[in-house]
Design a protein around this motif. Structure first.
Motif, PDB file in Angstrom:
ATOM      1  N   VAL A 195       0.989  -1.412  -0.161  1.00  0.00           N
ATOM      2  CA  VAL A 195       0.044  -0.091  -0.040  1.00  0.00           C
ATOM      3  C   VAL A 195       0.763   1.189   0.093  1.00  0.00           C
ATOM      4  O   VAL A 195       1.783   1.210   0.787  1.00  0.00           O
ATOM      5  N   LYS A 196       0.549   2.007  -0.901  1.00  0.00           N
ATOM      6  CA  LYS A 196       1.185   3.354  -1.202  1.00  0.00           C
ATOM      7  C   LYS A 196       0.524   4.553  -0.550  1.00  0.00           C
ATOM      8  O   LYS A 196      -0.729   4.469  -0.872  1.00  0.00           O
ATOM      9  N   GLN A 197       1.215   5.501   0.064  1.00  0.00           N
ATOM     10  CA  GLN A 197       0.359   6.574   0.373  1.00  0.00           C
ATOM     11  C   GLN A 197       0.938   7.747  -0.658  1.00  0.00           C
ATOM     12  O   GLN A 197       1.975   7.773  -0.999  1.00  0.00           O
TER      13      GLN A 197
ATOM     14  N   ILE B 256      -4.550   6.707   0.697  1.00  0.00           N
ATOM     15  CA  ILE B 256      -4.123   5.446  -0.175  1.00  0.00           C
ATOM     16  C   ILE B 256      -4.202   5.748  -1.317  1.00  0.00           C
ATOM     17  O   ILE B 256      -5.243   5.999  -1.844  1.00  0.00           O
ATOM     18  N   ASN B 257      -3.242   5.129  -2.039  1.00  0.00           N
ATOM     19  CA  ASN B 257      -3.384   5.008  -3.435  1.00  0.00           C
ATOM     20  C   ASN B 257      -4.489   4.322  -3.973  1.00  0.00           C
ATOM     21  O   ASN B 257      -4.996   3.123  -3.200  1.00  0.00           O
ATOM     22  N   GLU B 258      -5.459   4.777  -4.791  1.00  0.00           N
ATOM     23  CA  GLU B 258      -6.938   4.187  -4.774  1.00  0.00           C
ATOM     24  C   GLU B 258      -6.852   2.765  -5.199  1.00  0.00           C
ATOM     25  O   GLU B 258      -7.615   2.120  -4.616  1.00  0.00           O
TER      26      GLU B 258
ATOM     27  N   GLY C 276      -1.456  -2.773  -6.169  1.00  0.00           N
ATOM     28  CA  GLY C 276      -2.490  -1.974  -7.338  1.00  0.00           C
ATOM     29  C   GLY C 276      -1.406  -1.957  -8.599  1.00  0.00           C
ATOM     30  O   GLY C 276      -0.464  -2.266  -8.450  1.00  0.00           O
ATOM     31  N   SER C 277      -2.181  -1.853  -9.789  1.00  0.00           N
ATOM     32  CA  SER C 277      -1.561  -2.021 -10.814  1.00  0.00           C
ATOM     33  C   SER C 277      -0.728  -0.800 -11.107  1.00  0.00           C
ATOM     34  O   SER C 277       0.280  -0.738 -11.965  1.00  0.00           O
ATOM     35  N   GLU C 278      -1.033   0.517 -10.658  1.00  0.00           N
ATOM     36  CA  GLU C 278      -0.449   1.503 -10.694  1.00  0.00           C
ATOM     37  C   GLU C 278      -0.668   2.657  -9.570  1.00  0.00           C
ATOM     38  O   GLU C 278      -1.844   2.694  -8.998  1.00  0.00           O
ATOM     39  N   SER C 279       0.315   3.575  -9.359  1.00  0.00           N
ATOM     40  CA  SER C 279       0.036   4.476  -8.281  1.00  0.00           C
ATOM     41  C   SER C 279      -0.319   5.743  -8.819  1.00  0.00           C
ATOM     42  O   SER C 279       0.191   6.009 -10.137  1.00  0.00           O
ATOM     43  N   THR C 280      -1.174   6.373  -8.458  1.00  0.00           N
ATOM     44  CA  THR C 280      -1.554   7.924  -8.982  1.00  0.00           C
ATOM     45  C   THR C 280      -0.427   8.997  -9.107  1.00  0.00           C
ATOM     46  O   THR C 280      -0.520   9.790  -9.978  1.00  0.00           O
TER      47      THR C 280
HETATM   48  N1  LIG Z   1       6.266   2.947  -1.251  1.00  0.00           N
HETATM   49  C1  LIG Z   1       5.455   1.822  -1.566  1.00  0.00           C
HETATM   50  N2  LIG Z   1       5.293   1.120  -0.515  1.00  0.00           N
HETATM   51  C2  LIG Z   1       4.202  -0.124  -0.736  1.00  0.00           C
HETATM   52  N3  LIG Z   1       3.827  -0.188  -1.896  1.00  0.00           N
HETATM   53  C3  LIG Z   1       4.068   0.419  -2.912  1.00  0.00           C
HETATM   54  C4  LIG Z   1       4.916   1.744  -2.804  1.00  0.00           C
HETATM   55  N4  LIG Z   1       5.132   2.229  -4.115  1.00  0.00           N
HETATM   56  C5  LIG Z   1       4.373   1.427  -5.115  1.00  0.00           C
HETATM   57  N5  LIG Z   1       3.921   0.362  -4.326  1.00  0.00           N
HETATM   58  C6  LIG Z   1       2.903  -0.616  -4.977  1.00  0.00           C
HETATM   59  O1  LIG Z   1       3.152  -0.840  -6.277  1.00  0.00           O
HETATM   60  C7  LIG Z   1       1.930  -0.498  -6.874  1.00  0.00           C
HETATM   61  C8  LIG Z   1       2.383   0.068  -8.354  1.00  0.00           C
HETATM   62  O2  LIG Z   1       2.949   1.435  -8.217  1.00  0.00           O
HETATM   63  P1  LIG Z   1       3.766   2.003  -9.103  1.00  0.00           P
HETATM   64  O3  LIG Z   1       4.310   1.060  -9.902  1.00  0.00           O
HETATM   65  O4  LIG Z   1       4.291   2.996  -8.551  1.00  0.00           O
HETATM   66  O5  LIG Z   1       2.638   2.657 -10.286  1.00  0.00           O
HETATM   67  C9  LIG Z   1       1.192   0.604  -6.266  1.00  0.00           C
HETATM   68  O6  LIG Z   1      -0.210   0.202  -6.300  1.00  0.00           O
HETATM   69  C10 LIG Z   1       1.236  -0.164  -4.664  1.00  0.00           C
HETATM   70  O7  LIG Z   1       0.609  -1.451  -4.392  1.00  0.00           O
END
Ligand SMILES: Nc1ncnc2c1ncn2[C@@H]1O[C@H](COP(=O)(O)O)[C@@H](O)[C@H]1O
Ligand SMILES: Cc1cc2nc3c(=O)[nH]c(=O)nc-3n(C[C@H](O)[C@H](O)[C@H](O)COP(=O)(O)OP(=O)(O)OC[C@H]3O[C@@H](n4cnc5c(N)ncnc54)[C@H](O)[C@@H]3O)c2cc1C
Lengths: 259, 317
Positions: free
Chosen positions: A7-9, A35-37, A117-121
């Protein structure tokens, strides 16, 4: 079933986000963190799986002190416990480093399933799930719009341009979810109260066995050279429909050679 | 001159437009070499030659299509180790980025995603926070890997030899963890792929229901466009989820984007505001989407769109 949810904030997307002038990292201070949606969908899926198959759901967050609020919220949705990877040495890490740090923690906690999640916002890289699968050496079941567990088998629908692929693997595995997969629950009052007593383990780099030379801005594999606000778009022509709106639009398209 | 590896995307031997865009960028950096997985390389060769591929590394094994990303990433890693290319370019699609992700871990390289341009010196321009900020970035570890957003650059032809070079890289069992057991095609008709289309027509809550999306489809078809939708429309079940444009949907950057009955929430704008030309049809003159419009009609879409479709038909007759 031992499920870890990453889970990413992230900064609230409804407000203007910017980079910090000094080091071109995201300004996380001035904007509310949420929380990232898509991670709420990941949490929901983890809870459903543990409800159906038993087991424990652990939240894993790497982020500053402020991220503790998001961890509480995740716990109030019903997760059992959390690990907060918190160390100033992590600031400015890119995807490659984040995946390394998360993988170190996950390897120590052990897992049957990791859900993201598949992507963070904010970063929007969409790289993490594949990087984690690669690092952990387990099947990558990403972009899932449906997950079905029939241990040790796990099957998903993987979203594609043309529809979806049915994909099958054996646990343990890494899953990433898309929005279509479920409808995340709201924390109940009882959940919010219970969350206050749930264990949150805070780990430093040393605690997690993470090599400080491999994380953080100075060691990042990518580097911002410069950045700028995009200039606003030129004001366009707006007409009111007086019975000829469609015709005027067609005229514009013809003038621009679209028809 | 150092090679630049371009991971080719194709369906049944037909090379995707984004691959031609990647080859165009690769020529600025070095000598472009395409990587082809699966059958039909012979069929795709002509198009790769047209956009300057000096050679095409062909791995025609069936396993590349049978498993999720693992085999493709392994092939790329082997080629990176063997050829020491100046860079690797992939399409900035979800799958392209996943292949890049695994390659990055295998080769200890940095990845830049969402690039809308790449210079000869390998500085990538990225559009972030939904297009509100433009970043120039580079990779400083390993072999630079850049995922380029489809439609960001105009493909330019320049003849290359496109010599077919078979490569034989055995795929490990570890790479075969996630098996694709079936591909389920959902109907899209003859419309172009959303992220590749040069024209996109999107409908939002204003469209009012699943049946009236036919109106959006008619307008799209009259322009040879792909159909998109806002989240309000996909959440309501009026249009399938994979057509959602925005922060949690697809990012599109077509030549022309037509927003019909969409208010222009920041999360929707995040997926479309780098479109070259934007047309808006909305009955509320205060809708924020008008701020992006090059041309806007304030009016009822049920009156404006049918007239527009009719006029396009007449002009094209
Ligand atoms: N700092 C972080 N801590 C925990 N989970 C993360 C973090 N950064 C990314 N994620 C996980 O990776 C997913 C994809 O993120 P991203 O690849 O950055 O688009 C997110 O939806 C989170 O589930
Ligand atoms: C974390 C998060 C992620 C999100 N991700 C996305 C995303 O990826 N994509 C996305 O689109 N949204 C996303 N949203 C939702 C977004 O905030 C908006 O709710 C959504 O975009 C609204 O869709 P809309 O413009 O179709 O609907 P509305 O905002 O309801 O707008 C409808 C518009 O139609 C007009 N209208 C109504 N009737 C007519 C008519 N007869 N003729 C002409 N015009 C008419 C109205 O004037 C109005 O402007 C996200 C939200 C959050 C919180």
């Amino acid at each position: 079933m031992n499920i870890v949810v990453c889970v990413k904030q992230v900064p609230d997307t409804a407000v203007e986000r910017t980079l910090r002038p000094g080091d071109a990292t995201l300004d996380r201070e001035s904007v509310d963190g949420l929380i990232n949606e898509l991670d709420e969908y990941a949490i929901e899926e983890a809870l459903r799986i543990s409800e159906a198959h038993g087991g424990e759901v652990t939240i894993l967050t790497m982020g500053p002190q402020k991220a503790a609020d998001s961890i509480r919220k995740a716990l109030s949705m019903g997760c059992d416990k959390a690990v907060h990877l918190l160390d100033d040495g992590l600031a400015g890490s890119d995807a490659l480093q984040t995946s390394y740090a998360l993988a170190q923690v996950i390897t120590r906690t052990g897992f049957d399933l990791v859900i993201l999640g598949s992507e963070s916002t904010d970063a929007r890289t969409g790289l993490l799930a594949a990087m984690l699968a690669e690092r952990l050496g387990v099947p990558q079941l990403s972009l899932a719009s449906k997950v079905e567990i029939d241990a040790p088998a796990i099957r998903i629908h993987r979203q594609a341009d043309y529809g979806y692929d049915k994909v099958e693997a054996a646990l343990p595995a890494v899953v990433s979810v898309v929005e279509k997969i479920n409808e995340p629950r709201y924390p109940s009052f009882k959940g919010i109260m219970a969350a206050k007593k749930k264990p949150v383990q805070t780990l430093s780099l040393a605690d997690a066995g993470i090599d400080p030379a491999q994380v953080g801005l100075a060691a990042a594999a990518t580097e911002v050279v410069s950045w700028a606000q995009r200039p606003p778009r030129q004001a366009g022509t707006i007409v009111k429909d007086e019975g000829d709106g469609g015709a005027k639009a067609a005229e514009y398209l013809a003038a621009q050679k679209f028809i | 001159m150092a090679e630049v590896l371009v991971f080719a995307e194709h369906t049944g031997g037909e090379v995707k437009k984004v691959t031609c865009e990647l080859l165009t960028l690769a020529r600025r950096i070095g000598e472009p070499a395409a990587i082809w997985t699966g059958p039909d390389a012979e069929a795709g060769r002509e198009r790769l030659a047209e956009f300057g591929a000096a050679r095409v590394y062909v791995a025609d094994g069936a396993e590349f299509d049978e498993y999720v990303t693992g085999p493709k990433a392994e092939l790329l890693a082997a080629l990176v180790a063997e050829k020491s290319p100046a860079a690797v370019l992939v399409a900035g699609t979800p799958e392209g980025k996943e292949i890049a992700a695994r390659l990055a871990v295998k080769s200890g390289s940095g990845v830049l995603t969402d690039a809308v341009d790449v210079t000869g010196e390998l500085v990538a321009e990225q559009s972030i926070f939904g297009g509100s900020i433009v970043v120039r970035a580079k990779v400083r570890a390993g072999t630079p890997i850049v995922a380029v957003r489809p439609n960001a650059v105009t493909p330019q032809a320049e003849v290359g030899a496109a010599e077919l070079v078979p490569v034989d890289v055995p795929v490990s069992d570890a790479a075969k963890g996630a098996k694709i057991t079936e591909r389920v095609m959902q109907e899209r008709g003859e419309r172009p792929e959303l992220t590749e289309a040069s024209v996109v027509v999107s409908g939002g809550r204003g469209v009012g229901g699943a049946e009236s999306f036919a109106l959006i489809e008619q307008l799209a078809d009259s322009l040879g466009a792909a159909v998109g939708a806002s989240r309000a429309a996909t959440d309501a079940g009026w249009y399938p989820h994979q057509f959602q444009v925005g922060q949690t949907g697809k990012t599109v950057a077509p030549q022309l984007y037509v927003a019909v009955g969409i208010s222009g929430a920041i999360q929707h704008r995040a997926g479309m505001q780098t479109s070259k030309t934007i047309m808006v049809i909305n009955k509320d003159p205060e809708a924020p989407i008008f701020e992006l419009a090059d041309f806007g009609v304030v009016g009822d879409l049920f009156k404006v769109v049918p007239q527009l479709v009719e006029q396009i038909g007449q002009r094209q007759a």
